[in-house]
Design a protein around this motif. Structure first.
Motif, PDB file in Angstrom:
ATOM      1  N   TYR A  38       0.761  -1.017   0.017  1.00  0.00           N
ATOM      2  CA  TYR A  38      -0.096   0.107  -0.106  1.00  0.00           C
ATOM      3  C   TYR A  38       0.763   1.410  -0.086  1.00  0.00           C
ATOM      4  CZ  TYR A  38      -2.710   3.811   1.856  1.00  0.00           C
ATOM      5  OH  TYR A  38      -3.612   4.974   1.875  1.00  0.00           O
ATOM      6  N   LEU A  39       1.884   1.169   0.852  1.00  0.00           N
ATOM      7  CA  LEU A  39       2.802   2.567   0.961  1.00  0.00           C
ATOM      8  C   LEU A  39       3.533   2.636  -0.218  1.00  0.00           C
ATOM      9  CD1 LEU A  39       4.394   1.891   4.530  1.00  0.00           C
ATOM     10  CD2 LEU A  39       2.339   3.463   3.949  1.00  0.00           C
ATOM     11  N   LEU A  40       3.842   1.827  -0.960  1.00  0.00           N
ATOM     12  CA  LEU A  40       4.491   1.973  -2.109  1.00  0.00           C
ATOM     13  C   LEU A  40       3.508   2.333  -3.329  1.00  0.00           C
ATOM     14  CD1 LEU A  40       6.528  -1.547  -2.349  1.00  0.00           C
ATOM     15  CD2 LEU A  40       7.299   0.727  -2.723  1.00  0.00           C
ATOM     16  N   ALA A  41       2.432   2.176  -3.307  1.00  0.00           N
ATOM     17  CA  ALA A  41       1.481   2.440  -4.369  1.00  0.00           C
ATOM     18  C   ALA A  41       0.973   3.791  -3.884  1.00  0.00           C
ATOM     19  CB  ALA A  41       0.212   1.478  -4.283  1.00  0.00           C
ATOM     20  N   VAL A  42       0.826   4.228  -2.764  1.00  0.00           N
ATOM     21  CA  VAL A  42       0.266   5.538  -2.183  1.00  0.00           C
ATOM     22  C   VAL A  42       0.998   6.619  -2.295  1.00  0.00           C
ATOM     23  CG1 VAL A  42       0.186   5.685   0.169  1.00  0.00           C
ATOM     24  CG2 VAL A  42      -1.782   6.285  -1.041  1.00  0.00           C
ATOM     25  N   TYR A  43       2.614   6.307  -1.989  1.00  0.00           N
ATOM     26  CA  TYR A  43       3.655   7.336  -2.118  1.00  0.00           C
ATOM     27  C   TYR A  43       3.299   8.476  -3.237  1.00  0.00           C
ATOM     28  CZ  TYR A  43       7.947   9.617  -1.477  1.00  0.00           C
ATOM     29  OH  TYR A  43       8.800  10.765  -1.484  1.00  0.00           O
ATOM     30  N   PRO A  44       3.315   8.387  -4.445  1.00  0.00           N
ATOM     31  CA  PRO A  44       2.909   9.610  -5.353  1.00  0.00           C
ATOM     32  C   PRO A  44       2.093  10.282  -4.893  1.00  0.00           C
ATOM     33  CG  PRO A  44       3.177   7.503  -6.452  1.00  0.00           C
ATOM     34  CD  PRO A  44       2.940   6.996  -4.974  1.00  0.00           C
ATOM     35  N   TYR A  45       0.948  10.179  -4.075  1.00  0.00           N
ATOM     36  CA  TYR A  45      -0.064  10.975  -3.610  1.00  0.00           C
ATOM     37  C   TYR A  45       0.319  11.423  -2.062  1.00  0.00           C
ATOM     38  CZ  TYR A  45      -1.814   8.374  -7.290  1.00  0.00           C
ATOM     39  OH  TYR A  45      -2.150   7.595  -8.727  1.00  0.00           O
ATOM     40  N   MET A  46       0.809  10.556  -1.437  1.00  0.00           N
ATOM     41  CA  MET A  46       0.961  10.868   0.179  1.00  0.00           C
ATOM     42  C   MET A  46       2.109  11.424   0.379  1.00  0.00           C
ATOM     43  SD  MET A  46       1.188   8.042   3.057  1.00  0.00           S
ATOM     44  CE  MET A  46       0.940   8.565   5.047  1.00  0.00           C
ATOM     45  N   GLY A  47       3.259  11.292  -0.544  1.00  0.00           N
ATOM     46  CA  GLY A  47       4.477  11.735  -0.331  1.00  0.00           C
ATOM     47  C   GLY A  47       4.675  13.219  -0.250  1.00  0.00           C
ATOM     48  N   PRO A  48       4.095  14.009  -0.945  1.00  0.00           N
ATOM     49  CA  PRO A  48       4.129  15.551  -0.767  1.00  0.00           C
ATOM     50  C   PRO A  48       3.462  15.969   0.538  1.00  0.00           C
ATOM     51  CG  PRO A  48       3.466  14.714  -3.203  1.00  0.00           C
ATOM     52  CD  PRO A  48       3.320  13.570  -2.366  1.00  0.00           C
ATOM     53  N   HIS A  49       2.696  15.268   0.973  1.00  0.00           N
ATOM     54  CA  HIS A  49       1.972  15.779   2.262  1.00  0.00           C
ATOM     55  C   HIS A  49       2.950  15.688   3.393  1.00  0.00           C
ATOM     56  CE1 HIS A  49      -1.488  16.742   0.068  1.00  0.00           C
ATOM     57  NE2 HIS A  49      -1.459  15.436  -0.527  1.00  0.00           N
ATOM     58  N   LEU A  50       3.867  14.690   3.259  1.00  0.00           N
ATOM     59  CA  LEU A  50       4.881  14.501   4.590  1.00  0.00           C
ATOM     60  C   LEU A  50       6.086  15.121   4.200  1.00  0.00           C
ATOM     61  CD1 LEU A  50       4.522  10.501   4.506  1.00  0.00           C
ATOM     62  CD2 LEU A  50       3.193  12.210   5.930  1.00  0.00           C
ATOM     63  N   CYS A  51       6.500  15.572   3.098  1.00  0.00           N
ATOM     64  CA  CYS A  51       7.615  16.069   2.702  1.00  0.00           C
ATOM     65  C   CYS A  51       8.036  17.489   3.553  1.00  0.00           C
ATOM     66  CB  CYS A  51       7.767  16.407   1.084  1.00  0.00           C
ATOM     67  SG  CYS A  51       9.501  16.657   0.504  1.00  0.00           S
ATOM     68  N   GLY A 281      -6.862  10.191  -8.475  1.00  0.00           N
ATOM     69  CA  GLY A 281      -5.596  11.040  -8.393  1.00  0.00           C
ATOM     70  C   GLY A 281      -5.664  11.723  -6.876  1.00  0.00           C
ATOM     71  N   ASP A 282      -4.750  12.804  -6.657  1.00  0.00           N
ATOM     72  CA  ASP A 282      -4.655  13.278  -5.113  1.00  0.00           C
ATOM     73  C   ASP A 282      -5.598  14.462  -5.121  1.00  0.00           C
ATOM     74  OD1 ASP A 282      -4.016  14.202  -2.642  1.00  0.00           O
ATOM     75  OD2 ASP A 282      -2.079  15.123  -3.352  1.00  0.00           O
ATOM     76  N   LEU A 283      -6.857  14.217  -4.350  1.00  0.00           N
ATOM     77  CA  LEU A 283      -7.900  15.426  -4.365  1.00  0.00           C
ATOM     78  C   LEU A 283      -7.423  16.422  -3.405  1.00  0.00           C
ATOM     79  CD1 LEU A 283     -11.197  13.077  -4.000  1.00  0.00           C
ATOM     80  CD2 LEU A 283     -10.329  14.588  -6.097  1.00  0.00           C
ATOM     81  N   PHE A 284      -6.377  15.965  -2.834  1.00  0.00           N
ATOM     82  CA  PHE A 284      -5.715  17.017  -1.806  1.00  0.00           C
ATOM     83  C   PHE A 284      -4.477  17.762  -2.251  1.00  0.00           C
ATOM     84  CE2 PHE A 284      -6.257  16.992   3.259  1.00  0.00           C
ATOM     85  CZ  PHE A 284      -7.643  17.110   2.989  1.00  0.00           C
ATOM     86  N   ALA A 285      -4.337  17.722  -3.558  1.00  0.00           N
ATOM     87  CA  ALA A 285      -3.214  18.318  -4.282  1.00  0.00           C
ATOM     88  C   ALA A 285      -3.351  19.994  -4.016  1.00  0.00           C
ATOM     89  CB  ALA A 285      -3.019  18.176  -5.694  1.00  0.00           C
ATOM     90  N   PRO A 286      -4.611  20.461  -4.144  1.00  0.00           N
ATOM     91  CA  PRO A 286      -4.815  21.855  -3.996  1.00  0.00           C
ATOM     92  C   PRO A 286      -4.362  22.414  -2.516  1.00  0.00           C
ATOM     93  CG  PRO A 286      -6.725  20.956  -5.156  1.00  0.00           C
ATOM     94  CD  PRO A 286      -5.589  19.624  -4.619  1.00  0.00           C
ATOM     95  N   VAL A 287      -4.426  21.377  -1.618  1.00  0.00           N
ATOM     96  CA  VAL A 287      -3.917  21.788  -0.094  1.00  0.00           C
ATOM     97  C   VAL A 287      -2.621  22.161  -0.266  1.00  0.00           C
ATOM     98  CG1 VAL A 287      -3.624  20.834   2.079  1.00  0.00           C
ATOM     99  CG2 VAL A 287      -5.903  20.433   0.719  1.00  0.00           C
ATOM    100  N   LEU A 288      -1.550  21.831  -1.130  1.00  0.00           N
ATOM    101  CA  LEU A 288      -0.285  22.273  -0.977  1.00  0.00           C
ATOM    102  C   LEU A 288      -0.048  23.401  -1.955  1.00  0.00           C
ATOM    103  CD1 LEU A 288       1.290  18.563  -1.049  1.00  0.00           C
ATOM    104  CD2 LEU A 288       1.021  20.406   0.757  1.00  0.00           C
ATOM    105  N   GLU A 289      -1.129  23.876  -2.933  1.00  0.00           N
ATOM    106  CA  GLU A 289      -0.900  24.901  -3.812  1.00  0.00           C
ATOM    107  C   GLU A 289      -1.785  26.188  -3.338  1.00  0.00           C
ATOM    108  OE1 GLU A 289       1.066  24.503  -6.340  1.00  0.00           O
ATOM    109  OE2 GLU A 289       1.506  22.430  -5.939  1.00  0.00           O
ATOM    110  N   ASN A 290      -2.939  26.079  -2.840  1.00  0.00           N
ATOM    111  CA  ASN A 290      -4.131  27.158  -2.821  1.00  0.00           C
ATOM    112  C   ASN A 290      -3.706  27.851  -1.411  1.00  0.00           C
ATOM    113  OD1 ASN A 290      -6.113  28.755  -2.977  1.00  0.00           O
ATOM    114  ND2 ASN A 290      -7.742  27.373  -2.556  1.00  0.00           N
TER     115      ASN A 290
END
Ligand SMILES: [Mn+2]
Ligand SMILES: [Mn+2]
Length: 307
Positions: A38-51, A281-290
């Motif tokens: 799971y972690l391998l699969a989700v990393y592209p979406y989760m990673g930016p929120h941990l970085c 995709g990452d519905l939370f991507a705007p949380v890092l942009e907006n």
DNA sequence: GGGGAGA
DNA sequence: TCTCCCCAACGCGGG
DNA sequence: CCCGCG
């Protein structure tokens, strides 16, 4: 991943995986191999929120029925490619070397240590005193309040809208929801918290029968608790996509507002979320942009002398 | 899950 | 060599 | 200052 042990190479770093067959979620039968998959699969979406965010994890080496513990400090013999952030707090003077999950190999290494929950700070190490989001944590005090949670979230969305702010919802993975309001990283935690308190009070005024900001459990009378006190440094709100140590291996998943209308608390787990996330995709991507400004609401509060 | 201390 | 222990203690705010 | 809460 059928053998008990193997070494994987990620970005040129070797990660030793042990006890892959160990069952972490007994009733669902999910193993550590399933967690790491799971972690391998989700990393592209989760990673930016941990970085670049100091990370607190909870570890469950004997599964969700066994003993668990929080981990803040990077453990002894942490691989040298795991980045850390040293935080010195005073009174009493204490130093913590926080893990920064800045790459996939770090997340997989954490998975091998049976880290199930991932709690990044609301502020990044670049602006460690200024959170990147204002959050609302909706906690039902009784199971079966899911409809109330959804109604409160939608009302909160409208109130935010009137204040010129956009919020983004996710399941907590347990029973409630988290709503994130991304901000410019220029406000101190206290300002963000007080603003959140004010907005929460507007929601309670609109829905007094089902919402409360009362911190006393007894005085909540079964209502949904709007917890704005999580807007503080070092608080532990689980990250988007974090698994939870609960039966069935649910995960925290970002939602569309349309999905909030028929809110259900645990729609996805470490197995089913993969397909979901690869689809939407990452519905939370705007949380890092907006990155939004609190200026309108702060000047309103100053006029009303609420602060 | 795994390292360190103590027996 | 084996067993046991450790892995967090904190911010907030009201009484 | 302690306590309840997360
Ligand atoms: Mn919650
Ligand atoms: Mn909460």
């Amino acid at each position: 991943m059928t053998t008990g042990e193997q070494v994987v190479t990620i970005n040129g770093r070797q990660v030793r995986l042990t006890n892959l067959q160990k069952v972490l979620w007994p009733e669902a039968g999910y193993t550590k191999a399933a967690l790491i998959k799971y972690l391998l699969a989700v990393y592209p979406y989760m990673g930016p929120h941990l970085c670049q965010r100091p990370l607190v994890v909870t570890r469950w080496p004997d599964g969700i029925c066994g003993k668990s513990f929080y981990q803040k400090n990077a453990p002894y013999h942490t691989p040298d490619w795991v980045e850390t952030f040293t935080w010195e707090s005073g009174e009493p003077e204490r130093t913590i070397d926080y893990i920064l999950c800045n790459n996939l190999e770090t997340l997989v290494w954490l998975g091998n240590l049976a880290c199930l929950e991932y709690h990044p700070w609301l502020s990044s190490i670049q602006q460690v005193n200024n959170p990147d989001f204002l959050i609302f944590d909706l906690d039902p005090s009784r199971p079966g309040s899911s409809a109330a949670v959804g109604e409160i979230a939608l009302t909160l969305r409208e109130i935010l809208w009137k204040l010129g702010l956009e919020g983004y919802p996710k399941t907590s993975g347990a029973t409630g929801m988290h709503i994130y309001v991304p901000l410019e990283a220029v406000y101190p935690y206290e300002t963000v918290r007080k603003t959140a308190a004010f907005i929460a009070s507007l929601v309670v005024a609109a829905l007094p029968r089902i919402a409360t900001t009362n911190r006393s459990v007894r005085q909540r009378e079964g209502k949904v608790y709007i917890d704005y006190l999580q807007n503080a440094r070092g608080q532990t709100i689980c990250a988007p996509y974090s698994p939870r140590p609960l039966p069935g291996a649910p995960v925290s998943v970002p939602l569309t507002w349309e999905e909030v209308v028929n809110f259900t608390p645990r729609p996805y787990n470490i197995e089913t979320a993969i397909l979901r996330v690869n689809g939407v995709g990452d519905l939370f991507a705007p949380v890092l942009e907006n990155r939004q400004s609190l200026k309108p609401v702060l000047s309103y509060l100053a006029r009303k002398k609420v602060f």
